[in-house]
Design a protein around this motif. Sequence first.
Motif, PDB file in Angstrom:
ATOM      1  N   GLY A  10       0.814  -1.214   0.000  1.00  0.00           N
ATOM      2  CA  GLY A  10       0.000   0.000   0.000  1.00  0.00           C
ATOM      3  C   GLY A  10       0.838   1.250   0.000  1.00  0.00           C
ATOM      4  O   GLY A  10       1.941   1.294  -0.552  1.00  0.00           O
ATOM      5  N   GLU A  11       0.321   2.286   0.647  1.00  0.00           N
ATOM      6  CA  GLU A  11       0.994   3.586   0.690  1.00  0.00           C
ATOM      7  C   GLU A  11       0.560   4.315   1.964  1.00  0.00           C
ATOM      8  O   GLU A  11      -0.619   4.323   2.309  1.00  0.00           O
ATOM      9  CB  GLU A  11       0.599   4.405  -0.538  1.00  0.00           C
ATOM     10  N   ILE A  12       1.517   4.923   2.660  1.00  0.00           N
ATOM     11  CA  ILE A  12       1.231   5.628   3.913  1.00  0.00           C
ATOM     12  C   ILE A  12       1.963   6.964   3.912  1.00  0.00           C
ATOM     13  O   ILE A  12       3.122   7.052   3.537  1.00  0.00           O
ATOM     14  CB  ILE A  12       1.651   4.794   5.141  1.00  0.00           C
ATOM     15  N   ARG A  13       1.234   8.014   4.344  1.00  0.00           N
ATOM     16  CA  ARG A  13       1.828   9.346   4.527  1.00  0.00           C
ATOM     17  C   ARG A  13       2.184   9.502   6.004  1.00  0.00           C
ATOM     18  O   ARG A  13       1.379   9.229   6.894  1.00  0.00           O
ATOM     19  CB  ARG A  13       0.848  10.439   4.129  1.00  0.00           C
ATOM     20  N   PHE A  14       3.382   9.989   6.254  1.00  0.00           N
ATOM     21  CA  PHE A  14       3.869  10.252   7.604  1.00  0.00           C
ATOM     22  C   PHE A  14       4.090  11.749   7.759  1.00  0.00           C
ATOM     23  O   PHE A  14       4.621  12.397   6.859  1.00  0.00           O
ATOM     24  CB  PHE A  14       5.206   9.538   7.852  1.00  0.00           C
ATOM     25  N   VAL A  15       3.689  12.284   8.908  1.00  0.00           N
ATOM     26  CA  VAL A  15       3.932  13.682   9.238  1.00  0.00           C
ATOM     27  C   VAL A  15       4.732  13.688  10.529  1.00  0.00           C
ATOM     28  O   VAL A  15       4.278  13.165  11.548  1.00  0.00           O
ATOM     29  CB  VAL A  15       2.605  14.464   9.407  1.00  0.00           C
ATOM     30  N   PHE A  16       5.925  14.260  10.458  1.00  0.00           N
ATOM     31  CA  PHE A  16       6.841  14.266  11.592  1.00  0.00           C
ATOM     32  C   PHE A  16       6.895  15.654  12.209  1.00  0.00           C
ATOM     33  O   PHE A  16       6.967  16.655  11.494  1.00  0.00           O
ATOM     34  CB  PHE A  16       8.249  13.870  11.137  1.00  0.00           C
ATOM     35  N   HIS A  17       6.876  15.704  13.545  1.00  0.00           N
ATOM     36  CA  HIS A  17       6.919  16.958  14.306  1.00  0.00           C
ATOM     37  C   HIS A  17       7.994  16.849  15.374  1.00  0.00           C
ATOM     38  O   HIS A  17       8.210  15.770  15.930  1.00  0.00           O
ATOM     39  CB  HIS A  17       5.596  17.214  15.025  1.00  0.00           C
ATOM     40  N   ARG A  73       0.764   9.512  24.136  1.00  0.00           N
ATOM     41  CA  ARG A  73      -0.129   9.705  23.001  1.00  0.00           C
ATOM     42  C   ARG A  73      -0.736  11.095  23.064  1.00  0.00           C
ATOM     43  O   ARG A  73      -0.992  11.616  24.146  1.00  0.00           O
ATOM     44  CB  ARG A  73      -1.242   8.662  23.009  1.00  0.00           C
ATOM     45  N   LYS A  74      -0.944  11.666  21.881  1.00  0.00           N
ATOM     46  CA  LYS A  74      -1.612  12.955  21.773  1.00  0.00           C
ATOM     47  C   LYS A  74      -2.729  12.823  20.747  1.00  0.00           C
ATOM     48  O   LYS A  74      -2.645  12.015  19.830  1.00  0.00           O
ATOM     49  CB  LYS A  74      -0.634  14.034  21.312  1.00  0.00           C
ATOM     50  N   SER A  75      -3.732  13.640  20.888  1.00  0.00           N
ATOM     51  CA  SER A  75      -4.816  13.694  19.915  1.00  0.00           C
ATOM     52  C   SER A  75      -4.305  14.365  18.654  1.00  0.00           C
ATOM     53  O   SER A  75      -3.479  15.281  18.709  1.00  0.00           O
ATOM     54  CB  SER A  75      -5.985  14.489  20.496  1.00  0.00           C
ATOM     55  N   VAL A  76      -4.804  13.914  17.516  1.00  0.00           N
ATOM     56  CA  VAL A  76      -4.397  14.523  16.243  1.00  0.00           C
ATOM     57  C   VAL A  76      -4.752  16.011  16.212  1.00  0.00           C
ATOM     58  O   VAL A  76      -4.095  16.795  15.549  1.00  0.00           O
ATOM     59  CB  VAL A  76      -4.994  13.743  15.048  1.00  0.00           C
ATOM     60  N   SER A  77      -5.752  16.421  16.979  1.00  0.00           N
ATOM     61  CA  SER A  77      -6.149  17.831  17.012  1.00  0.00           C
ATOM     62  C   SER A  77      -5.092  18.720  17.688  1.00  0.00           C
ATOM     63  O   SER A  77      -5.149  19.943  17.570  1.00  0.00           O
ATOM     64  CB  SER A  77      -7.493  17.987  17.719  1.00  0.00           C
ATOM     65  N   GLU A  78      -4.146  18.132  18.393  1.00  0.00           N
ATOM     66  CA  GLU A  78      -3.083  18.906  19.036  1.00  0.00           C
ATOM     67  C   GLU A  78      -1.999  19.344  18.056  1.00  0.00           C
ATOM     68  O   GLU A  78      -1.110  20.110  18.414  1.00  0.00           O
ATOM     69  CB  GLU A  78      -2.459  18.098  20.175  1.00  0.00           C
ATOM     70  N   PHE A  79      -2.066  18.861  16.826  1.00  0.00           N
ATOM     71  CA  PHE A  79      -1.076  19.204  15.813  1.00  0.00           C
ATOM     72  C   PHE A  79      -1.741  20.010  14.701  1.00  0.00           C
ATOM     73  O   PHE A  79      -2.870  19.744  14.330  1.00  0.00           O
ATOM     74  CB  PHE A  79      -0.448  17.937  15.226  1.00  0.00           C
ATOM     75  N   THR A  80      -1.008  20.961  14.172  1.00  0.00           N
ATOM     76  CA  THR A  80      -1.552  21.784  13.095  1.00  0.00           C
ATOM     77  C   THR A  80      -1.117  21.202  11.753  1.00  0.00           C
ATOM     78  O   THR A  80      -0.052  21.529  11.230  1.00  0.00           O
ATOM     79  CB  THR A  80      -1.077  23.238  13.220  1.00  0.00           C
ATOM     80  N   TYR A  81      -1.950  20.306  11.238  1.00  0.00           N
ATOM     81  CA  TYR A  81      -1.704  19.723   9.928  1.00  0.00           C
ATOM     82  C   TYR A  81      -3.052  19.383   9.307  1.00  0.00           C
ATOM     83  O   TYR A  81      -3.910  18.806   9.976  1.00  0.00           O
ATOM     84  CB  TYR A  81      -0.837  18.463  10.024  1.00  0.00           C
ATOM     85  N   ASP A  82      -3.236  19.728   8.046  1.00  0.00           N
ATOM     86  CA  ASP A  82      -4.481  19.444   7.347  1.00  0.00           C
ATOM     87  C   ASP A  82      -4.360  18.075   6.677  1.00  0.00           C
ATOM     88  O   ASP A  82      -3.738  17.945   5.622  1.00  0.00           O
ATOM     89  CB  ASP A  82      -4.750  20.534   6.315  1.00  0.00           C
ATOM     90  N   TRP A  83      -4.952  17.049   7.293  1.00  0.00           N
ATOM     91  CA  TRP A  83      -4.849  15.675   6.788  1.00  0.00           C
ATOM     92  C   TRP A  83      -5.633  15.466   5.491  1.00  0.00           C
ATOM     93  O   TRP A  83      -5.477  14.442   4.850  1.00  0.00           O
ATOM     94  CB  TRP A  83      -5.322  14.683   7.854  1.00  0.00           C
ATOM     95  N   SER A  84      -6.442  16.428   5.078  1.00  0.00           N
ATOM     96  CA  SER A  84      -7.199  16.272   3.841  1.00  0.00           C
ATOM     97  C   SER A  84      -6.367  16.638   2.606  1.00  0.00           C
ATOM     98  O   SER A  84      -6.790  16.416   1.487  1.00  0.00           O
ATOM     99  CB  SER A  84      -8.461  17.134   3.877  1.00  0.00           C
ATOM    100  N   ILE A  85      -5.176  17.178   2.814  1.00  0.00           N
ATOM    101  CA  ILE A  85      -4.289  17.538   1.697  1.00  0.00           C
ATOM    102  C   ILE A  85      -3.871  16.262   0.967  1.00  0.00           C
ATOM    103  O   ILE A  85      -3.476  15.297   1.588  1.00  0.00           O
ATOM    104  CB  ILE A  85      -3.039  18.287   2.205  1.00  0.00           C
ATOM    105  N   GLU A  86      -3.949  16.295  -0.333  1.00  0.00           N
ATOM    106  CA  GLU A  86      -3.491  15.147  -1.116  1.00  0.00           C
ATOM    107  C   GLU A  86      -2.065  15.363  -1.408  1.00  0.00           C
ATOM    108  O   GLU A  86      -1.179  15.107  -1.739  1.00  0.00           O
ATOM    109  CB  GLU A  86      -4.304  14.989  -2.405  1.00  0.00           C
TER     110      GLU A  86
END
Length: 86
Positions: A10-17, A73-86
Motif C-alpha cells: 500500500g501507501e502511507i503518509r507520515f507527518v513528523f513533528h 499519546r496525543k490527539s491529532v487535534s493537538e497538531f496543526t496539519y491538514d490531513w485532507s491535503i493530497e
Amino acid sequence: MTLNLVVPLGEIRFVFHLANPQKRIRVETIGAERYARLTVPPGVWLGFQGKAPGNSLLMNVADMAHDPEEVFRKSVSEFTYDWSIE
C-alpha cells in the motif's frame, strides 16, 4: 526508541513533528510507488495516514522492545496539519 518504518504493502503518509507540535518538520509518503525506510530518532512525534485505495501494511523495526509504560499519546487535534491535503 529509534523507529525504522517500512511500508511493504500500500501507501502511507507520515507527518513528523518536533516535540513542539506547532513546528512541522517533514512530510513523507512511502509505499509501493516509493519504497524506502524512514528512520525516526527519539523525540520526534509522528502521525500517519493510509493513502492506498485498499489496505496498507506498516512495519516498524525498533531498536529496543516496546514498553507500553513509555508511550505518550496525543490527539491529532493537538497538531496543526491538514490531513485532507493530497
